[in-house]
Design a protein around this motif. Sequence first.
Motif, PDB file in Angstrom:
ATOM      1  N   ASN A 105     -51.361  -0.309  -2.545  1.00  0.00           N
ATOM      2  CA  ASN A 105     -52.651  -1.114  -2.922  1.00  0.00           C
ATOM      3  C   ASN A 105     -53.081  -0.728  -4.512  1.00  0.00           C
ATOM      4  OD1 ASN A 105     -54.669  -2.790  -3.415  1.00  0.00           O
ATOM      5  ND2 ASN A 105     -55.883  -1.860  -1.681  1.00  0.00           N
ATOM      6  N   ASN A 106     -52.723  -1.471  -5.461  1.00  0.00           N
ATOM      7  CA  ASN A 106     -52.990  -1.314  -6.842  1.00  0.00           C
ATOM      8  C   ASN A 106     -54.089  -2.290  -7.099  1.00  0.00           C
ATOM      9  OD1 ASN A 106     -50.985   0.736  -7.166  1.00  0.00           O
ATOM     10  ND2 ASN A 106     -49.593  -0.913  -7.261  1.00  0.00           N
ATOM     11  N   CYS A 107     -54.670  -2.840  -6.371  1.00  0.00           N
ATOM     12  CA  CYS A 107     -55.879  -3.804  -6.533  1.00  0.00           C
ATOM     13  C   CYS A 107     -57.091  -3.078  -6.700  1.00  0.00           C
ATOM     14  CB  CYS A 107     -55.840  -4.854  -5.362  1.00  0.00           C
ATOM     15  SG  CYS A 107     -54.371  -5.812  -5.056  1.00  0.00           S
TER      16      CYS A 107
ATOM     17  N   LEU B  23     -55.447  -1.020   3.619  1.00  0.00           N
ATOM     18  CA  LEU B  23     -55.431   0.202   2.361  1.00  0.00           C
ATOM     19  C   LEU B  23     -56.628   0.079   1.374  1.00  0.00           C
ATOM     20  CD1 LEU B  23     -52.336  -1.032   3.143  1.00  0.00           C
ATOM     21  CD2 LEU B  23     -51.850   0.351   1.395  1.00  0.00           C
ATOM     22  N   ALA B  24     -57.113   1.065   1.106  1.00  0.00           N
ATOM     23  CA  ALA B  24     -58.169   1.228   0.134  1.00  0.00           C
ATOM     24  C   ALA B  24     -57.640   1.060  -1.319  1.00  0.00           C
ATOM     25  CB  ALA B  24     -58.896   2.765   0.181  1.00  0.00           C
ATOM     26  N   PRO B  25     -58.388   0.806  -2.259  1.00  0.00           N
ATOM     27  CA  PRO B  25     -57.789   0.741  -3.859  1.00  0.00           C
ATOM     28  C   PRO B  25     -57.030   1.978  -4.161  1.00  0.00           C
ATOM     29  CG  PRO B  25     -59.743   0.024  -3.751  1.00  0.00           C
ATOM     30  CD  PRO B  25     -59.709   0.460  -2.438  1.00  0.00           C
ATOM     31  N   GLY B  26     -55.966   2.124  -4.617  1.00  0.00           N
ATOM     32  CA  GLY B  26     -55.007   3.359  -4.956  1.00  0.00           C
ATOM     33  C   GLY B  26     -54.192   3.906  -3.804  1.00  0.00           C
ATOM     34  N   ALA B  27     -54.723   3.481  -2.505  1.00  0.00           N
ATOM     35  CA  ALA B  27     -53.990   4.098  -1.465  1.00  0.00           C
ATOM     36  C   ALA B  27     -52.247   3.736  -1.293  1.00  0.00           C
ATOM     37  CB  ALA B  27     -54.594   3.637   0.016  1.00  0.00           C
ATOM     38  N   ARG B  28     -51.469   4.381  -0.741  1.00  0.00           N
ATOM     39  CA  ARG B  28     -50.011   4.211  -0.114  1.00  0.00           C
ATOM     40  C   ARG B  28     -49.846   4.766   1.051  1.00  0.00           C
ATOM     41  NH1 ARG B  28     -44.661   5.054  -3.792  1.00  0.00           N
ATOM     42  NH2 ARG B  28     -43.211   4.786  -1.979  1.00  0.00           N
ATOM     43  N   THR B  29     -49.218   3.791   2.023  1.00  0.00           N
ATOM     44  CA  THR B  29     -49.313   4.326   3.241  1.00  0.00           C
ATOM     45  C   THR B  29     -47.946   3.538   3.971  1.00  0.00           C
ATOM     46  OG1 THR B  29     -50.274   4.727   5.381  1.00  0.00           O
ATOM     47  CG2 THR B  29     -50.648   2.668   4.365  1.00  0.00           C
ATOM     48  N   THR B  30     -47.479   4.035   5.069  1.00  0.00           N
ATOM     49  CA  THR B  30     -46.341   3.407   5.925  1.00  0.00           C
ATOM     50  C   THR B  30     -47.107   2.440   6.586  1.00  0.00           C
ATOM     51  OG1 THR B  30     -45.241   5.440   6.086  1.00  0.00           O
ATOM     52  CG2 THR B  30     -44.766   3.729   7.777  1.00  0.00           C
ATOM     53  N   VAL B  31     -46.649   0.987   6.625  1.00  0.00           N
ATOM     54  CA  VAL B  31     -46.993  -0.055   7.232  1.00  0.00           C
ATOM     55  C   VAL B  31     -46.066  -0.768   8.310  1.00  0.00           C
ATOM     56  CG1 VAL B  31     -48.594  -0.686   5.343  1.00  0.00           C
ATOM     57  CG2 VAL B  31     -46.331  -1.481   5.259  1.00  0.00           C
ATOM     58  N   GLY B  32     -45.069  -0.249   8.344  1.00  0.00           N
ATOM     59  CA  GLY B  32     -44.030  -0.747   9.316  1.00  0.00           C
ATOM     60  C   GLY B  32     -42.799  -0.151   9.226  1.00  0.00           C
ATOM     61  N   GLU B  33     -41.799  -0.810  10.115  1.00  0.00           N
ATOM     62  CA  GLU B  33     -40.222  -0.175  10.037  1.00  0.00           C
ATOM     63  C   GLU B  33     -39.489  -0.623   8.927  1.00  0.00           C
ATOM     64  OE1 GLU B  33     -38.729  -2.784  13.403  1.00  0.00           O
ATOM     65  OE2 GLU B  33     -39.613  -1.259  14.831  1.00  0.00           O
ATOM     66  N   GLY B  34     -38.672   0.307   8.692  1.00  0.00           N
ATOM     67  CA  GLY B  34     -37.589  -0.070   7.756  1.00  0.00           C
ATOM     68  C   GLY B  34     -36.416  -1.059   8.067  1.00  0.00           C
TER      69      GLY B  34
END
Length: 90
Positions: free
Chosen positions: A39-41, A62-73
């Motif tokens: 989330n770069n918003c 996702l908070a601003p600046g957060a990066r996380t796994t959100v699903g399967e590949g």
Amino acid sequence: MLSFVLVPSGPVSAAPSSHEPAPPCVVMYESWRYTEAANNCVDTLSVTVVYEDGATSRCSTLAPGARTTVGEGYFGQHGHAVRLALCATP
């Protein structure tokens, strides 16, 4: 004899998604195993992954600046992630 059991990584909806696309400031990264979102918003957003078969992942906030796994590949049961979409807060 060697055997494998595939287990889904989380709840997924098989219904087609009508969710609004996530804004361009939310970036998706897909690997063979996971799909991540960054989330770069400036605002906190809840997103879901929309897969090529129309299924969606659970909502992830996702908070601003957060990066996380959100699903399967792309080796998951629903194929490649097509896009991220906005969803209601989980």
